[in-house]
Design an enzyme around this catalytic site. Structure first.
Site, short mmCIF file in Angstrom:
data_model
loop_
_atom_site.label_atom_id
_atom_site.label_comp_id
_atom_site.label_asym_id
_atom_site.label_seq_id
_atom_site.Cartn_x
_atom_site.Cartn_y
_atom_site.Cartn_z
N ASP A 53 -3.53 -2.95 -2.01
CA ASP A 53 -4.63 -1.99 -1.93
C ASP A 53 -4.62 -1.10 -3.18
O ASP A 53 -3.62 -1.00 -3.89
CB ASP A 53 -4.47 -1.13 -0.67
CG ASP A 53 -5.70 -0.27 -0.40
OD1 ASP A 53 -6.81 -0.67 -0.80
OD2 ASP A 53 -5.55 0.80 0.22
N ASN A 54 -5.75 -0.46 -3.42
CA ASN A 54 -5.89 0.59 -4.45
C ASN A 54 -5.57 0.11 -5.86
O ASN A 54 -5.08 0.90 -6.67
CB ASN A 54 -4.97 1.79 -4.14
CG ASN A 54 -5.19 2.36 -2.75
OD1 ASN A 54 -4.34 2.19 -1.88
ND2 ASN A 54 -6.32 3.00 -2.55
N ASP A 65 0.83 -1.21 0.00
CA ASP A 65 0.00 0.00 0.00
C ASP A 65 0.87 1.26 0.00
O ASP A 65 0.52 2.25 0.62
CB ASP A 65 -0.93 -0.02 1.23
CG ASP A 65 -2.00 1.06 1.18
OD1 ASP A 65 -2.34 1.51 0.07
OD2 ASP A 65 -2.48 1.45 2.26
N GLU A 96 -11.35 4.47 0.31
CA GLU A 96 -11.53 4.91 1.68
C GLU A 96 -12.34 6.21 1.78
O GLU A 96 -12.03 7.19 1.13
CB GLU A 96 -10.17 5.10 2.38
CG GLU A 96 -9.11 5.92 1.62
CD GLU A 96 -8.17 5.06 0.77
OE1 GLU A 96 -8.57 3.97 0.33
OE2 GLU A 96 -7.03 5.51 0.56
N LYS A 119 2.07 3.51 -5.96
CA LYS A 119 1.52 2.44 -6.80
C LYS A 119 2.51 1.94 -7.85
O LYS A 119 2.47 0.76 -8.22
CB LYS A 119 0.21 2.91 -7.45
CG LYS A 119 -0.80 3.49 -6.42
CD LYS A 119 -0.97 2.64 -5.17
CE LYS A 119 -1.45 3.45 -3.96
NZ LYS A 119 -1.34 2.71 -2.66
N1 SAM Z 1 -1.09 1.59 4.67
C1 SAM Z 1 -1.52 2.88 5.19
C2 SAM Z 1 -2.91 2.74 5.75
O1 SAM Z 1 -3.75 2.12 5.08
O2 SAM Z 1 -3.19 3.26 6.82
C3 SAM Z 1 -1.50 3.95 4.13
C4 SAM Z 1 -0.21 4.09 3.40
S1 SAM Z 1 -0.17 5.48 2.29
C5 SAM Z 1 -1.35 5.05 1.09
C6 SAM Z 1 1.37 5.22 1.42
C7 SAM Z 1 2.61 5.50 2.25
O3 SAM Z 1 3.72 4.87 1.62
C8 SAM Z 1 2.98 6.97 2.36
O4 SAM Z 1 3.06 7.31 3.72
C9 SAM Z 1 4.36 7.08 1.69
O5 SAM Z 1 5.22 7.99 2.33
C10 SAM Z 1 4.87 5.67 1.81
N2 SAM Z 1 5.78 5.25 0.76
C11 SAM Z 1 5.65 5.45 -0.58
N3 SAM Z 1 6.62 4.85 -1.26
C12 SAM Z 1 7.40 4.22 -0.34
C13 SAM Z 1 8.57 3.42 -0.43
N4 SAM Z 1 9.12 3.12 -1.61
N5 SAM Z 1 9.11 2.96 0.71
C14 SAM Z 1 8.56 3.24 1.92
N6 SAM Z 1 7.45 3.99 2.06
C15 SAM Z 1 6.88 4.47 0.95
MG MG Z 2 -4.28 2.40 0.19
#
Ligand code: SAM
Ligand code: MG
Length: 214
Positions: free
Chosen positions: A169-170, A141, A199, A144
């Site tokens: 997800d998504n 998640d 969501e 993407k």
């Molecule tokens: N899983 C969480 C929830 O449902 O409560 C939501 C996660 S949010 C959609 C995506 C998160 O992934 C963001 O906080 C972003 O900073 C982090 N993120 C994106 N790419 C990443 C990566 N390559 N490695 C670590 N974190 C990453």
């Molecule tokens: Mg999500």
């Protein structure tokens, strides 16, 4: 109120949720994000799909890619069998700090290891760092476009066993087309779509559950 959306979510949790009660913290985040400010948590609707998969798999080792405020982390951690570990990866330091406090408020921080960094850098370190072999469940998640490269990295690092469940997800909104094409066409996966809604909104979204066949 707080300077960032995650800070405002944290303050709402601290002001309204019962300390040590994960379900109360989850509900507080959901009501804040449904009524005050949208946020990219998996949310209550898709959260039920996530819960059902966690209960079905009964995992010993869980990996989560993308922690944000720790919402899905709480949903997973509260359902883990005794002795299980959840490793969650978040590259944004500010989000990780907020998530630590939210998990602390929920009383779930002892079952969770939150690592701050990019998944591509952290995944190759996990086996040694945690003296572990394979994950039983991976919740995907984060951004993407990273779904597919990180899945291939998990394969290369030998972190998937026959029977490991990937839950992404998504996959409809905003969508992860390369990832979907891969898990649906590779003979190494048995993949199934769970339709739902984005969501806190009446917008079509869904999750893809893919069992690694080895
Ligand atoms: N899983 C969480 C929830 O449902 O409560 C939501 C996660 S949010 C959609 C995506 C998160 O992934 C963001 O906080 C972003 O900073 C982090 N993120 C994106 N790419 C990443 C990566 N390559 N490695 C670590 N974190 C990453
Ligand atoms: Mg999500």
């Amino acid at each position: 109120s707080g300077k960032s959306r995650p800070m405002r979510i944290l303050q709402y949790v601290q002001n309204t949720a019962v300390q040590g009660d994960a379900n109360s913290v989850i509900s507080a985040v959901d009501s804040y994000c449904a009524n005050v400010e949208w946020a990219m948590n998996v949310g209550d609707k898709k959260g039920e799909i996530l819960d059902a998969v966690v209960l079905d798999v009964r995992p010993r080792w869980v990996l989560e890619l993308g922690t944000y405020c720790g919402y899905s982390t709480m949903r997973i951690a509260r359902l883990l069998p005794p002795g299980a570990r959840l490793i969650t990866l978040e590259m944004n330091h500010h989000y990780a700090q907020v998530a630590k406090q939210i998990l602390g408020h929920a009383g779930l921080d002892s079952q969770v290891d939150l690592l701050v960094g990019a998944s591509s850098a952290l995944i190759p370190q996990l086996k040694k760092k945690f003296d572990m072999d394979k994950f039983d469940l991976v919740f995907i998640d984060h951004w993407k476009t990273s779904y597919l490269p990180d899945t291939k990295l998990l394969e290369e690092c030998d972190l998937l066993a026959s029977g490991t469940v990937l839950l992404a997800d998504n996959v409809t909104c905003p969508g992860a087309p390369e990832y979907l094409h891969y898990v649906r066409n590779s003979p190494r996966y048995k993949s199934l779509y769970f339709p739902s809604q984005l969501e806190y909104l009446r917008v079509e979204d869904g999750m893809e559950k893919s069992v690694f066949l080895g």
